[in-house]
Design an enzyme around this catalytic site. Structure first.
Site, PDB file in Angstrom:
ATOM      1  N   ARG A  20     -28.963  38.166 -15.803  1.00  0.00           N
ATOM      2  CA  ARG A  20     -28.146  37.292 -16.539  1.00  0.00           C
ATOM      3  C   ARG A  20     -26.869  37.481 -15.710  1.00  0.00           C
ATOM      4  O   ARG A  20     -26.348  36.487 -14.985  1.00  0.00           O
ATOM      5  CB  ARG A  20     -27.838  38.139 -17.877  1.00  0.00           C
ATOM      6  CG  ARG A  20     -27.274  37.103 -19.113  1.00  0.00           C
ATOM      7  CD  ARG A  20     -25.783  36.925 -18.937  1.00  0.00           C
ATOM      8  NE  ARG A  20     -24.956  38.282 -18.955  1.00  0.00           N
ATOM      9  CZ  ARG A  20     -24.011  38.574 -18.818  1.00  0.00           C
ATOM     10  NH1 ARG A  20     -23.168  37.679 -18.540  1.00  0.00           N
ATOM     11  NH2 ARG A  20     -23.561  39.907 -19.120  1.00  0.00           N
ATOM     12  N   ASP A  21     -25.981  38.609 -15.711  1.00  0.00           N
ATOM     13  CA  ASP A  21     -24.806  38.480 -15.330  1.00  0.00           C
ATOM     14  C   ASP A  21     -24.823  37.977 -13.598  1.00  0.00           C
ATOM     15  O   ASP A  21     -23.912  37.550 -13.123  1.00  0.00           O
ATOM     16  CB  ASP A  21     -24.100  39.709 -15.331  1.00  0.00           C
ATOM     17  CG  ASP A  21     -22.502  39.918 -15.273  1.00  0.00           C
ATOM     18  OD1 ASP A  21     -22.008  38.943 -14.655  1.00  0.00           O
ATOM     19  OD2 ASP A  21     -21.975  40.585 -15.756  1.00  0.00           O
ATOM     20  N   HIS A 211     -19.398  48.504 -18.578  1.00  0.00           N
ATOM     21  CA  HIS A 211     -20.001  47.371 -17.801  1.00  0.00           C
ATOM     22  C   HIS A 211     -18.957  47.231 -16.581  1.00  0.00           C
ATOM     23  O   HIS A 211     -17.825  46.773 -16.989  1.00  0.00           O
ATOM     24  CB  HIS A 211     -20.238  46.193 -18.677  1.00  0.00           C
ATOM     25  CG  HIS A 211     -20.647  45.033 -17.836  1.00  0.00           C
ATOM     26  ND1 HIS A 211     -21.968  44.595 -17.799  1.00  0.00           N
ATOM     27  CD2 HIS A 211     -19.910  44.112 -16.837  1.00  0.00           C
ATOM     28  CE1 HIS A 211     -22.062  43.415 -17.133  1.00  0.00           C
ATOM     29  NE2 HIS A 211     -20.795  43.233 -16.634  1.00  0.00           N
ATOM     30  N   HIS A 213     -17.443  46.065 -12.954  1.00  0.00           N
ATOM     31  CA  HIS A 213     -17.345  45.024 -11.748  1.00  0.00           C
ATOM     32  C   HIS A 213     -16.712  45.711 -10.595  1.00  0.00           C
ATOM     33  O   HIS A 213     -15.804  46.509 -10.785  1.00  0.00           O
ATOM     34  CB  HIS A 213     -16.686  43.621 -12.159  1.00  0.00           C
ATOM     35  CG  HIS A 213     -17.589  42.723 -13.032  1.00  0.00           C
ATOM     36  ND1 HIS A 213     -18.240  41.836 -12.460  1.00  0.00           N
ATOM     37  CD2 HIS A 213     -18.089  43.144 -14.164  1.00  0.00           C
ATOM     38  CE1 HIS A 213     -18.908  41.204 -13.498  1.00  0.00           C
ATOM     39  NE2 HIS A 213     -18.797  41.955 -14.488  1.00  0.00           N
ATOM     40  N   CYS A 244     -17.891  36.500 -13.614  1.00  0.00           N
ATOM     41  CA  CYS A 244     -17.787  35.618 -14.834  1.00  0.00           C
ATOM     42  C   CYS A 244     -17.210  34.114 -14.611  1.00  0.00           C
ATOM     43  O   CYS A 244     -16.261  34.078 -13.898  1.00  0.00           O
ATOM     44  CB  CYS A 244     -16.713  36.375 -15.698  1.00  0.00           C
ATOM     45  SG  CYS A 244     -16.625  35.571 -17.239  1.00  0.00           S
ATOM     46  N   ASN A 253     -20.803  42.893 -10.032  1.00  0.00           N
ATOM     47  CA  ASN A 253     -21.126  44.084 -10.811  1.00  0.00           C
ATOM     48  C   ASN A 253     -21.320  45.274  -9.776  1.00  0.00           C
ATOM     49  O   ASN A 253     -21.872  45.004  -8.670  1.00  0.00           O
ATOM     50  CB  ASN A 253     -22.327  44.015 -11.808  1.00  0.00           C
ATOM     51  CG  ASN A 253     -22.331  42.847 -12.644  1.00  0.00           C
ATOM     52  OD1 ASN A 253     -21.806  43.209 -13.945  1.00  0.00           O
ATOM     53  ND2 ASN A 253     -22.702  41.550 -12.438  1.00  0.00           N
TER      54      ASN A 253
END
Length: 311
Positions: A20-21, A211, A213, A244, A253
């Site tokens: 996803r990310d 979470h 980055h 993002c 990430n």
């Protein structure tokens, strides 16, 4: 224990977010490539995978095939699948597609909330109850991910009380757990621990994950600080992919293989096989068609001594 020991848990629970990310900023990867990635990721031993996001295909074209991806997940057992949603419409789509464990993003800052979701933080928080009801009604769970928990690309530093207020309101409205997101990769270990302490005091008994980055090179240090502070649920992305689309300057990430290496070498069990994660990174690199940012991946994994004549 001596004075030089780190205070670390016996094990942590890693969620792989590369599907996803990791992919949301990429050119759309064909379904066949995504399924190859999933096959390789499941083979690592990871037991929590964020499979996709049910958001507007116009806003995030790379994840426009969420329904098709969800339809394939049943081929792999013993994996906790989840999907990210941005509103109640997305939650309905996810549940209808068979994914009942949801992650709903609420930005702690109004600037990012309006850029990311087209509404204020208060308006985003107000939807938590409805989304929680949809997830629970389908036998699933809701995790609220608080984006820009530390800093916002538009509003600057996020005050700790503001993030705490969002966390408390989300739990009151029905969130089962929380995750604090360093959306633009700008925080540092001391600030990580300070916010974690404040959120956990405000929401006792609620699991809080992180979470991070690695935009400014502090991602793994922040992860270690969070773990030393008692966090055992962490997000990471194979190869260090990610970012993002609504946060200028945000990059990848923390890399799954780097997190696994750091922790396993420190005596913390992750349940993931490092060689299998590196193999999954190779599959991912082929799928996205460019080099991955992970330093460990570029180094080829663990250091292997070479014969003198080969040096």
């Amino acid at each position: 224990m001596n004075e030089f020991d780190l205070v670390l848990p016996a094990a942590v629970d890693i969620r792989e977010v590369g599907m996803r990310d990791g992919l949301q900023l990429e050119a759309p990867v064909p379904l066949e490539g995504k399924l190859a990635m999933l096959e390789a990721l499941v083979a690592t031993g990871v037991r929590r995978i964020e499979a996709t996001s049910f958001v507007s295909p116009k806003a995030v074209p790379a994840l426009a095939d969420a329904n098709q991806v969800a339809a394939e997940l049943s081929r792999w057992g013993d994996v906790h699948w989840s999907a990210l949603v941005a509103n109640a419409r997305g939650a309905v789509r996810a549940v209808d597609a068979g994914v009942a464990h949801l992650e709903y993003v609420v930005s702690a800052s109004d600037g990012h909330s309006r850029a990311n979701a087209g509404r204020s933080t208060a308006e985003a928080v107000a939807a938590v109850g409805e989304i929680a009801g949809l997830a629970h009604g389908a036998g699933g769970s809701l995790e609220v991910i608080i984006a820009t928990a530390w800093d916002c690309p538009f509003d600057g530093r996020t005050p700790i009380p503001r993030t705490v207020d969002v966390a408390r309101a989300a739990v009151t409205a029905g969130a089962d757990q929380l995750c604090l997101g360093d959306t633009i990769g700008s925080t540092a270990p001391l600030r990580v621990v300070q916010l974690l302490d404040a959120v956990r005091r405000a929401c006792p008994g609620i699991a809080v994950g992180v979470h991070f980055h690695d935009t400014r090179g502090t991602g793994q240090a922040n992860a270690l600080a969070a773990i030393q502070a008692g966090v055992t649920q962490l997000d990471s992305s194979v190869g260090g992919l990610g970012g993002c689309p609504f946060a200028p300057g945000a990059s990848g990430n923390i890399a799954t293989e780097e997190l696994v290496y750091q922790l396993e070498e420190s005596g913390v069990r992750t349940g993931l096989d490092l060689d299998a994660v590196l193999a999954a990174a190779r599959v991912t690199e082929e799928a996205v068609g460019h080099d991955l940012p992970s330093s460990l991946y570029r180094a080829g994994g663990r250091s292997v001594p070479r014969p003198l004549e080969a040096r």
